[in-house]
Design a protein around this motif. Structure first.
Motif, PDB file in Angstrom:
ATOM      1  N   LEU A 125       0.502  -5.326   7.428  1.00 44.75           N
ATOM      2  CA  LEU A 125       1.507  -4.614   8.241  1.00 44.75           C
ATOM      3  C   LEU A 125       2.766  -4.198   7.206  1.00 44.75           C
ATOM      4  O   LEU A 125       3.014  -5.149   6.586  1.00 44.75           O
ATOM      5  CB  LEU A 125       1.976  -5.704   9.146  1.00 44.75           C
ATOM      6  CG  LEU A 125       3.116  -5.368   9.970  1.00 44.75           C
ATOM      7  CD1 LEU A 125       2.940  -3.934  10.783  1.00 44.75           C
ATOM      8  CD2 LEU A 125       3.578  -6.355  11.118  1.00 44.75           C
ATOM      9  N   GLU A 126       3.192  -3.094   7.496  1.00 43.93           N
ATOM     10  CA  GLU A 126       4.368  -2.567   6.827  1.00 43.93           C
ATOM     11  C   GLU A 126       5.327  -2.289   7.556  1.00 43.93           C
ATOM     12  O   GLU A 126       5.126  -1.212   8.219  1.00 43.93           O
ATOM     13  CB  GLU A 126       4.269  -1.903   5.535  1.00 43.93           C
ATOM     14  CG  GLU A 126       3.170  -2.243   4.461  1.00 43.93           C
ATOM     15  CD  GLU A 126       2.783  -1.472   3.253  1.00 43.93           C
ATOM     16  OE1 GLU A 126       3.292  -0.392   3.060  1.00 43.93           O
ATOM     17  OE2 GLU A 126       1.945  -1.677   2.575  1.00 43.93           O
ATOM     18  N   GLU A 150       0.749  -1.370  -0.030  1.00 47.84           N
ATOM     19  CA  GLU A 150       0.137  -0.026  -0.043  1.00 47.84           C
ATOM     20  C   GLU A 150       0.900   1.269   0.014  1.00 47.84           C
ATOM     21  O   GLU A 150       0.467   2.271  -0.592  1.00 47.84           O
ATOM     22  CB  GLU A 150      -1.000  -0.016   1.291  1.00 47.84           C
ATOM     23  CG  GLU A 150      -2.008  -1.061   1.204  1.00 47.84           C
ATOM     24  CD  GLU A 150      -3.077  -0.807   0.205  1.00 47.84           C
ATOM     25  OE1 GLU A 150      -3.156   0.359  -0.362  1.00 47.84           O
ATOM     26  OE2 GLU A 150      -4.077  -1.409  -0.043  1.00 47.84           O
ATOM     27  N   SER A 151       1.994   1.317   1.003  1.00 44.97           N
ATOM     28  CA  SER A 151       2.685   2.518   0.681  1.00 44.97           C
ATOM     29  C   SER A 151       3.296   3.008  -0.562  1.00 44.97           C
ATOM     30  O   SER A 151       3.852   4.001  -0.558  1.00 44.97           O
ATOM     31  CB  SER A 151       3.670   2.395   2.197  1.00 44.97           C
ATOM     32  OG  SER A 151       4.716   1.544   1.694  1.00 44.97           O
ATOM     33  N   ILE A 160      10.289  -3.215   4.234  1.00 51.01           N
ATOM     34  CA  ILE A 160      10.688  -2.120   3.092  1.00 51.01           C
ATOM     35  C   ILE A 160      11.884  -1.500   3.775  1.00 51.01           C
ATOM     36  O   ILE A 160      11.980  -0.710   4.744  1.00 51.01           O
ATOM     37  CB  ILE A 160       9.548  -1.388   2.939  1.00 51.01           C
ATOM     38  CG1 ILE A 160       8.302  -2.261   2.778  1.00 51.01           C
ATOM     39  CG2 ILE A 160       9.776  -0.226   1.949  1.00 51.01           C
ATOM     40  CD1 ILE A 160       6.746  -1.315   2.571  1.00 51.01           C
TER      41      ILE A 160
END
Ligand SMILES: [Zn+2]
Ligand SMILES: [Zn+2]
Ligand SMILES: [Zn+2]
Ligand SMILES: [Zn+2]
Lengths: 132, 132
Positions: free
Chosen positions: A120-121, A62-63, A85
């Motif tokens: 979750l990121e 998503e980010s 990430i």
DNA sequence: TAACAAACGTTATATTATAACAATATGATA
DNA sequence: TATCATATTGTTATAATATAACGTTTGTTA
């Protein structure tokens, strides 16, 4: 019988290119890459992406508004995803960690809400980038 | 001395409207709402949003491309965020749960990556929507 | 084969976000 | 106070991401 066979032509083409990529792909970069195969319009890409996400074959980061193939054969239906990430090199890795997924899948709080799904990121520095 | 005073005019206007909203606001809906106050262009909104995020005053709900005021005074600098999102009524709530944040802040795996920041979004049915 | 659902193709458009440039304001410091 | 650095503002244009609306085709199954 294999799940891959239930995919349509466009879905196969697009899954294939995402699986071969070493990093998350953006929708319009996918589009660019499949134009030689006859897929001409954004909607064709987005429709395939939507289906592949539902099937758990790929996930959306998503980010980054980008799409990666699912590596952890656990999540056939993508309802529990976690990524790491790197903030420097932008490397994205799907996290397969039982302690983490067990914790999150069984998470409850006082809100009375029933959690069915999460994403979750984590952000940080990867091994390589930490050294520099 | 209060942190609010370090905010610029545009930043104050935009934080104010986000704080008063009952749901996450999208950038262009913010823009529409502040045009009477002289903010005319998307960039003015996005620049203020960017600063407010850095300060931890607001968070971006990535799956919705929308922005909410931080309710948990814990995260002055927003490096650990968690939300619950109802899939029916779309209600978004920031989760303040020590067990959760402790677990995630101290999470490590074998990747060798050092996690400095995370964003977690839970999806499910809220109390109200579960009943129907 | 009739009926339905899923996938396709196409054009247009909506939504979200940033580039590039010039001016002004603010705060620190010599 | 003069000057330097930095942050903020204003503005126009454009890039990047995503969906609406329409009609057709294909595949499944009753
Ligand atoms: Zn996966
Ligand atoms: Zn890295
Ligand atoms: Zn917060
Ligand atoms: Zn609800």
């Amino acid at each position: 019988m294999a799940q891959i066979q239930t995919l349509s032509k466009n879905q196969k083409i697009i899954l294939d290119i995402i699986e071969k990529a070493k990093e998350p792909l953006k929708a319009y970069s996918i589009l660019f890459n499949v134009q030689k195969k006859g897929i001409k319009a954004p909607l064709q890409v987005y429709r395939a992406l939507e289906k592949l996400i539902k099937l758990g074959k790929i996930h959306k980061v998503e980010s980054k508004n980008a799409f990666v193939a699912c590596k952890s054969s656990n999540c056939e239906v993508s309802k529990a995803t976690a990524f790491s990430i790197c903030e420097i090199c932008e490397k994205v890795t799907e996290i397969a960690n039982n302690k983490l997924s067990n914790f999150l899948n069984s998470f409850e709080d006082k809100s009375g809400m029933k959690y069915k799904k999460y994403n979750l990121e984590f952000f940080g520095l990867c091994k390589k980038c930490k050294k520099t």
